[in-house]
Scaffold this motif. Structure first.
Motif, PDB file in Angstrom:
ATOM      1  N   PHE A   3     -60.379 -43.899  15.305  1.00  0.00           N
ATOM      2  CA  PHE A   3     -60.726 -43.035  14.187  1.00  0.00           C
ATOM      3  C   PHE A   3     -61.514 -41.843  14.693  1.00  0.00           C
ATOM      4  O   PHE A   3     -62.366 -41.980  15.553  1.00  0.00           O
ATOM      5  CB  PHE A   3     -61.559 -43.795  13.148  1.00  0.00           C
ATOM      6  CG  PHE A   3     -60.808 -44.931  12.542  1.00  0.00           C
ATOM      7  CD1 PHE A   3     -59.920 -44.710  11.495  1.00  0.00           C
ATOM      8  CD2 PHE A   3     -60.967 -46.212  13.025  1.00  0.00           C
ATOM      9  CE1 PHE A   3     -59.205 -45.752  10.954  1.00  0.00           C
ATOM     10  CE2 PHE A   3     -60.252 -47.266  12.478  1.00  0.00           C
ATOM     11  CZ  PHE A   3     -59.369 -47.031  11.437  1.00  0.00           C
ATOM     12  N   SER A   4     -61.213 -40.697  14.138  1.00  0.00           N
ATOM     13  CA  SER A   4     -61.907 -39.475  14.497  1.00  0.00           C
ATOM     14  C   SER A   4     -62.561 -38.889  13.256  1.00  0.00           C
ATOM     15  O   SER A   4     -61.909 -38.740  12.215  1.00  0.00           O
ATOM     16  CB  SER A   4     -60.907 -38.475  15.080  1.00  0.00           C
ATOM     17  OG  SER A   4     -61.528 -37.231  15.326  1.00  0.00           O
ATOM     18  N   SER A  43     -62.772 -27.263   1.258  1.00  0.00           N
ATOM     19  CA  SER A  43     -64.190 -27.637   1.194  1.00  0.00           C
ATOM     20  C   SER A  43     -64.479 -29.024   1.766  1.00  0.00           C
ATOM     21  O   SER A  43     -65.593 -29.527   1.628  1.00  0.00           O
ATOM     22  CB  SER A  43     -64.677 -27.562  -0.254  1.00  0.00           C
ATOM     23  OG  SER A  43     -63.982 -28.522  -1.034  1.00  0.00           O
ATOM     24  N   LEU A  44     -63.509 -29.631   2.410  1.00  0.00           N
ATOM     25  CA  LEU A  44     -63.708 -30.983   2.941  1.00  0.00           C
ATOM     26  C   LEU A  44     -64.266 -30.914   4.363  1.00  0.00           C
ATOM     27  O   LEU A  44     -63.557 -30.563   5.302  1.00  0.00           O
ATOM     28  CB  LEU A  44     -62.400 -31.770   2.902  1.00  0.00           C
ATOM     29  CG  LEU A  44     -61.802 -31.984   1.513  1.00  0.00           C
ATOM     30  CD1 LEU A  44     -60.472 -32.708   1.610  1.00  0.00           C
ATOM     31  CD2 LEU A  44     -62.769 -32.747   0.615  1.00  0.00           C
ATOM     32  N   ASN A  45     -65.529 -31.275   4.491  1.00  0.00           N
ATOM     33  CA  ASN A  45     -66.192 -31.243   5.800  1.00  0.00           C
ATOM     34  C   ASN A  45     -66.339 -32.618   6.426  1.00  0.00           C
ATOM     35  O   ASN A  45     -66.851 -32.737   7.538  1.00  0.00           O
ATOM     36  CB  ASN A  45     -67.579 -30.604   5.652  1.00  0.00           C
ATOM     37  CG  ASN A  45     -67.479 -29.179   5.179  1.00  0.00           C
ATOM     38  OD1 ASN A  45     -66.628 -28.429   5.638  1.00  0.00           O
ATOM     39  ND2 ASN A  45     -68.335 -28.801   4.253  1.00  0.00           N
ATOM     40  N   THR A  46     -65.915 -33.652   5.711  1.00  0.00           N
ATOM     41  CA  THR A  46     -66.052 -35.024   6.194  1.00  0.00           C
ATOM     42  C   THR A  46     -64.695 -35.714   6.076  1.00  0.00           C
ATOM     43  O   THR A  46     -64.355 -36.273   5.036  1.00  0.00           O
ATOM     44  CB  THR A  46     -67.133 -35.770   5.395  1.00  0.00           C
ATOM     45  OG1 THR A  46     -66.974 -35.469   4.005  1.00  0.00           O
ATOM     46  CG2 THR A  46     -68.527 -35.360   5.823  1.00  0.00           C
ATOM     47  N   VAL A  47     -63.943 -35.662   7.157  1.00  0.00           N
ATOM     48  CA  VAL A  47     -62.565 -36.135   7.209  1.00  0.00           C
ATOM     49  C   VAL A  47     -62.438 -37.194   8.296  1.00  0.00           C
ATOM     50  O   VAL A  47     -62.992 -37.041   9.392  1.00  0.00           O
ATOM     51  CB  VAL A  47     -61.610 -34.952   7.515  1.00  0.00           C
ATOM     52  CG1 VAL A  47     -60.207 -35.430   7.815  1.00  0.00           C
ATOM     53  CG2 VAL A  47     -61.622 -33.944   6.378  1.00  0.00           C
ATOM     54  N   ILE A  48     -61.707 -38.253   7.981  1.00  0.00           N
ATOM     55  CA  ILE A  48     -61.367 -39.289   8.962  1.00  0.00           C
ATOM     56  C   ILE A  48     -59.871 -39.204   9.235  1.00  0.00           C
ATOM     57  O   ILE A  48     -59.068 -39.134   8.303  1.00  0.00           O
ATOM     58  CB  ILE A  48     -61.690 -40.708   8.427  1.00  0.00           C
ATOM     59  CG1 ILE A  48     -63.181 -40.900   8.205  1.00  0.00           C
ATOM     60  CG2 ILE A  48     -61.102 -41.791   9.340  1.00  0.00           C
ATOM     61  CD1 ILE A  48     -63.997 -41.158   9.439  1.00  0.00           C
ATOM     62  N   ILE A  49     -59.514 -39.244  10.510  1.00  0.00           N
ATOM     63  CA  ILE A  49     -58.108 -39.334  10.896  1.00  0.00           C
ATOM     64  C   ILE A  49     -57.944 -40.593  11.743  1.00  0.00           C
ATOM     65  O   ILE A  49     -58.735 -40.840  12.659  1.00  0.00           O
ATOM     66  CB  ILE A  49     -57.636 -38.104  11.692  1.00  0.00           C
ATOM     67  CG1 ILE A  49     -57.820 -36.842  10.855  1.00  0.00           C
ATOM     68  CG2 ILE A  49     -56.164 -38.261  12.103  1.00  0.00           C
ATOM     69  CD1 ILE A  49     -57.485 -35.569  11.584  1.00  0.00           C
ATOM     70  N   ILE A  55     -51.257 -40.540  18.181  1.00  0.00           N
ATOM     71  CA  ILE A  55     -50.449 -39.968  17.101  1.00  0.00           C
ATOM     72  C   ILE A  55     -51.206 -40.153  15.793  1.00  0.00           C
ATOM     73  O   ILE A  55     -51.652 -41.270  15.481  1.00  0.00           O
ATOM     74  CB  ILE A  55     -49.068 -40.649  17.027  1.00  0.00           C
ATOM     75  CG1 ILE A  55     -48.298 -40.394  18.329  1.00  0.00           C
ATOM     76  CG2 ILE A  55     -48.286 -40.173  15.817  1.00  0.00           C
ATOM     77  CD1 ILE A  55     -47.052 -41.217  18.472  1.00  0.00           C
ATOM     78  N   PRO A  56     -51.378 -39.083  15.004  1.00  0.00           N
ATOM     79  CA  PRO A  56     -52.079 -39.221  13.728  1.00  0.00           C
ATOM     80  C   PRO A  56     -51.226 -40.010  12.732  1.00  0.00           C
ATOM     81  O   PRO A  56     -50.069 -39.662  12.487  1.00  0.00           O
ATOM     82  CB  PRO A  56     -52.285 -37.778  13.261  1.00  0.00           C
ATOM     83  CG  PRO A  56     -51.235 -36.985  13.960  1.00  0.00           C
ATOM     84  CD  PRO A  56     -50.961 -37.704  15.249  1.00  0.00           C
ATOM     85  N   ILE A  57     -51.803 -41.096  12.196  1.00  0.00           N
ATOM     86  CA  ILE A  57     -51.030 -41.967  11.300  1.00  0.00           C
ATOM     87  C   ILE A  57     -51.638 -42.070   9.903  1.00  0.00           C
ATOM     88  O   ILE A  57     -51.024 -42.675   9.013  1.00  0.00           O
ATOM     89  CB  ILE A  57     -50.861 -43.377  11.899  1.00  0.00           C
ATOM     90  CG1 ILE A  57     -52.223 -44.042  12.112  1.00  0.00           C
ATOM     91  CG2 ILE A  57     -50.055 -43.307  13.193  1.00  0.00           C
ATOM     92  CD1 ILE A  57     -52.150 -45.524  12.447  1.00  0.00           C
TER      93      ILE A  57
END
Length: 148
Positions: A3-4, A43-49, A55-57
Motif C-alpha cells: 500500500f502506498s 482536493s483529495l490529499n489522502t489517497v491509498i493505492i 501494478i496498481p490494483i
C-alpha cells in the motif's frame, strides 16, 4: 500486496479513478452526472493505492468532513482482483490513516446499485445511517458510518 500513501496527483490514482468513473457511468445511468459532481479528486490529499507486483490494483481516499469525521471516497478495485479481500484491506488502511490523523469516525456514500460495495461496508462493520449532505434527497444513495 503493498500500500502506498499518496495524493490525487498520483498517476496511478488518476488512472484507477478513470476506470471507476467508467464503471459508475454504466451503473448510475441517468443519475451519473448528479453523483459525479461529488467525486472530483482535486482536493483529495489522502489517497491509498494497492499494488500487486508493482501494478496498481485498487484505491481509496479519505476527505475531511468535520473535526471528528472523514469521508471515504473513490473506493475501487480492478476487476481481476475483486473478491480477493483487496477492498477490505484498502478500507482498513484508510481507517488506520484516519486514526493516525486523530479522526474518530468515517462516513461514506454508495449507490443502491453498487451491491458489492454495500456488502463490503456491511462486512467491515459500517452501519447504515440517514443520508447526509448532498445525498439527503438522493433516493438511490445509501450512507454508512463507522466509529474507528
Amino acid at each position: 500486496m503493498i500500500f502506498s500513501r499518496t495524493d490525487a496527483t498520483n498517476k496511478d490514482f488518476i488512472a484507477l479513478t478513470k476506470e471507476l468513473d467508467a464503471y459508475l457511468k454504466t451503473t448510475d445511468g441517468d443519475e451519473h452526472d448528479f453523483y459525479h459532481q461529488f467525486n472530483g479528486i482535486e482536493s483529495l490529499n489522502t489517497v491509498i493505492i494497492a499494488y500487486h507486483n508493482e501494478i496498481p490494483i485498487g484505491c481509496g481516499a479519505i476527505k475531511h468532513y468535520n473535526d471528528s469525521t472523514l469521508e471515504i471516497k473513490r473506493m475501487y478495485v480492478t476487476p481481476n482482483f475483486r473478491g480477493k479481500g483487496v477492498a477490505s484491506k484498502i478500507l482498513k488502511e484508510l481507517e488506520q490513516w484516519s486514526r493516525d490523523l486523530k479522526y474518530t469516525t468515517c462516513i461514506l456514500e454508495t449507490g443502491t446499485r453498487q451491491l458489492e460495495a454495500i456488502a463490503l461496508y456491511h462486512k467491515n462493520f459500517y452501519k447504515q445511517i440517514s443520508n447526509y449532505g448532498p445525498y439527503n434527497e438522493a433516493e438511490n444513495s445509501l450512507c454508512f458510518k463507522k466509529t474507528i
